[in-house]
Write an enzyme that holds these catalytic residues in place. Structure first.
Site, PDB file in Angstrom:
ATOM      1  N   ASP A  28      56.924  48.815   5.308  1.00  0.00           N
ATOM      2  CA  ASP A  28      57.559  50.008   6.208  1.00  0.00           C
ATOM      3  C   ASP A  28      57.354  49.321   7.452  1.00  0.00           C
ATOM      4  OD1 ASP A  28      54.781  50.282   5.390  1.00  0.00           O
ATOM      5  OD2 ASP A  28      55.859  53.200   6.071  1.00  0.00           O
ATOM      6  N   ARG A  51      57.183  56.772   1.269  1.00  0.00           N
ATOM      7  CA  ARG A  51      56.766  57.803   3.032  1.00  0.00           C
ATOM      8  C   ARG A  51      58.047  58.519   3.465  1.00  0.00           C
ATOM      9  NH1 ARG A  51      50.935  58.101   4.783  1.00  0.00           N
ATOM     10  NH2 ARG A  51      51.684  55.634   5.133  1.00  0.00           N
ATOM     11  N   THR A 110      50.934  47.348   2.999  1.00  0.00           N
ATOM     12  CA  THR A 110      51.258  48.863   1.937  1.00  0.00           C
ATOM     13  C   THR A 110      52.388  48.208   1.003  1.00  0.00           C
ATOM     14  OG1 THR A 110      52.494  51.041   2.978  1.00  0.00           O
ATOM     15  CG2 THR A 110      52.396  48.938   4.375  1.00  0.00           C
ATOM     16  N   ASP A 162      51.414  51.486   9.213  1.00  0.00           N
ATOM     17  CA  ASP A 162      50.903  51.598  10.769  1.00  0.00           C
ATOM     18  C   ASP A 162      49.196  52.263  10.998  1.00  0.00           C
ATOM     19  OD1 ASP A 162      51.716  53.634   9.297  1.00  0.00           O
ATOM     20  OD2 ASP A 162      53.251  54.537  10.800  1.00  0.00           O
ATOM     21  N   GLY A 167      45.818  53.944   2.735  1.00  0.00           N
ATOM     22  CA  GLY A 167      46.866  53.765   1.161  1.00  0.00           C
ATOM     23  C   GLY A 167      46.423  52.989   0.337  1.00  0.00           C
ATOM     24  N   ARG A 182      42.024  57.297   4.835  1.00  0.00           N
ATOM     25  CA  ARG A 182      42.597  57.683   6.214  1.00  0.00           C
ATOM     26  C   ARG A 182      41.604  57.815   7.334  1.00  0.00           C
ATOM     27  NH1 ARG A 182      47.749  56.427   4.100  1.00  0.00           N
ATOM     28  NH2 ARG A 182      48.140  57.503   2.195  1.00  0.00           N
TER      29      ARG A 182
HETATM   30  O1  F6P Z   1      51.457  54.337   2.838  1.00  0.00           O
HETATM   31  C1  F6P Z   1      51.458  54.387   0.850  1.00  0.00           C
HETATM   32  C2  F6P Z   1      52.019  55.838   0.240  1.00  0.00           C
HETATM   33  O2  F6P Z   1      50.857  55.081  -1.106  1.00  0.00           O
HETATM   34  C3  F6P Z   1      53.256  56.190   0.551  1.00  0.00           C
HETATM   35  O3  F6P Z   1      54.281  55.246   0.087  1.00  0.00           O
HETATM   36  C4  F6P Z   1      52.357  57.266   0.213  1.00  0.00           C
HETATM   37  O4  F6P Z   1      54.147  58.780   0.322  1.00  0.00           O
HETATM   38  C5  F6P Z   1      51.308  57.899   0.565  1.00  0.00           C
HETATM   39  O5  F6P Z   1      50.987  56.571   0.512  1.00  0.00           O
HETATM   40  C6  F6P Z   1      51.083  59.034  -0.496  1.00  0.00           C
HETATM   41  O6  F6P Z   1      49.288  58.841   0.712  1.00  0.00           O
HETATM   42  P1  F6P Z   1      48.011  59.750  -0.565  1.00  0.00           P
HETATM   43  O7  F6P Z   1      47.336  58.478  -1.064  1.00  0.00           O
HETATM   44  O8  F6P Z   1      47.145  59.815   0.335  1.00  0.00           O
HETATM   45  O9  F6P Z   1      49.048  61.028  -0.994  1.00  0.00           O
END
Ligand code: F6P
Length: 324
Positions: free
Chosen positions: A130, A172, A126, A103, A11, A72
């Site tokens: 976390d 998350r 991030t 992570d 992210g 990702r």
């Molecule tokens: O890890 C960062 C984050 O924004 C989290 O807070 C959230 O759960 C996740 O990414 C959302 O991911 P995506 O943008 O792939 O939906």
């Protein structure tokens, strides 16, 4: 070290651009060439790279997102993907790799480091905060300030309507964002995955507050997205049914990830970008650079996800003391 690669992965987080700028410019000052790897590990596997000089990273300091783009990359979890990545680094003569992310980014970085041939240093970026080994991750400060702007506005309407508002924030699996914005936004309750949520007790506490203040009142309840399946919607429904009151649910969502980074995030990003380059120059690798207190600290990559970063427990108790 003559040539290093830098990538942003997972992210995106406000401040990633400031961090890439710091990497590029501090490397240039040491006559180290920097290759920007686009779209995270996807771009590494596919060889999607650009040469980055000090001018190329001008006017990105203040921009949200990541100009290198991110992704990702499930392929990095496979032996074939890892091998392709290592071969690409070799063929591009990249001796050191700086990976900015959370992570997932560090798991892939550690796997790459294990295969040898490249020296890897991680930088925590991030919004979730976390990551073990640093007080703050790049992007967290901007995200909580962004969320807070919306929460303050929600309070205006919650007060006017005398209604319960459940606001879901990102994070998350952890409650760092919820805890910070809950305290800063004057929430009555903060619901996070780290503590068990008893909806009946929650409803009773809210009810008591209503009675104390002579009837229906507004209340803000901040819910971390990872708390229960169904998140804030599910909790609101249960509490609403017990209390037999009307309520509204707001999901702040990806708005929390965007926007220009705060001064605090830009400073942290600049410090850690410089620290990562220095780390490689000093021959250290296989670690993440973070900041604890005002010291730069080095944490083995594996510790960043196997060790648990503790929440500030004093913040958890605050809403019950500070809400009337
Ligand atoms: O890890 C960062 C984050 O924004 C989290 O807070 C959230 O759960 C996740 O990414 C959302 O991911 P995506 O943008 O792939 O939906």
């Amino acid at each position: 070290m003559k040539r290093v690669g830098v990538l942003t992965s997972g992210g995106d987080a406000p401040g990633m651009n400031a961090c890439v700028r710091a990497v590029v410019r501090s490397a240039a000052s040491r006559k180290i060439e920097v290759v920007g790897i686009r779209r995270g590990y996807t771009g590494l596997i596919g060889g999607d790279m650009i040469s980055l000089g000090p001018k190329r990273v001008g006017h990105i300091l203040e921009r949200g997102g990541t100009f290198l783009d991110s992704s990702r990359c499930p392929e990095m979890k496979t032996p074939e993907g890892l091998e392709k990545a290592v071969n690409m680094l070799r063929s591009e003569r990249i001796e050191g790799l700086i990976t900015i992310g959370g992570d997932g980014t560090f798991r892939a970085a550690a796997a790459l480091a294990k295969m040898g041939g490249v020296k890897v240093v991680g930088i925590p970026g991030t919004i979730d905060n976390d990551v073990y080994g640093t007080d703050y991750t790049i992007g967290f400060d901007t995200a909580i300030n962004t969320a807070l702007q919306s929460i303050d506005k929600i309070r205006d309407t919650a007060d006017s309507l005398e209604m319960l508002f459940f606001v879901e924030v990102m994070g998350r699996t952890r409650g760092f964002i919820a805890l910070a914005v809950g305290v800063a936004g004057g929430a009555s309750e903060i619901i996070i995955p780290e503590t068990e949520t008893n909806t009946l007790a929650l409803a009773q506490r809210l009810q008591k507050r209503f009675l104390k203040r002579g009837g229906q009142q507004s209340a803000l309840i901040i819910v971390a997205e990872g708390n229960t399946p169904g998140g804030a919607q599910a909790i609101a429904k249960m509490v609403g049914e017990i209390m037999k009151v009307d309520y509204r649910v707001v999901l702040l969502g990806h708005v929390q990830r965007g926007g220009s980074p705060t001064a605090r995030d830009r400073i942290l990003a600049s410090k850690l970008g410089i620290a990562a380059v220095n780390t490689l120059r000093e021959g250290k690798h296989g670690c993440m650079v973070g900041e604890i207190g005002s010291e730069i600290v080095y944490t083995p990559l594996e510790d960043t996800w196997t060790k648990v970063k503790e929440l500030d427990a004093s913040l958890l108790r605050m809403p019950h003391i500070l809400t009337i």
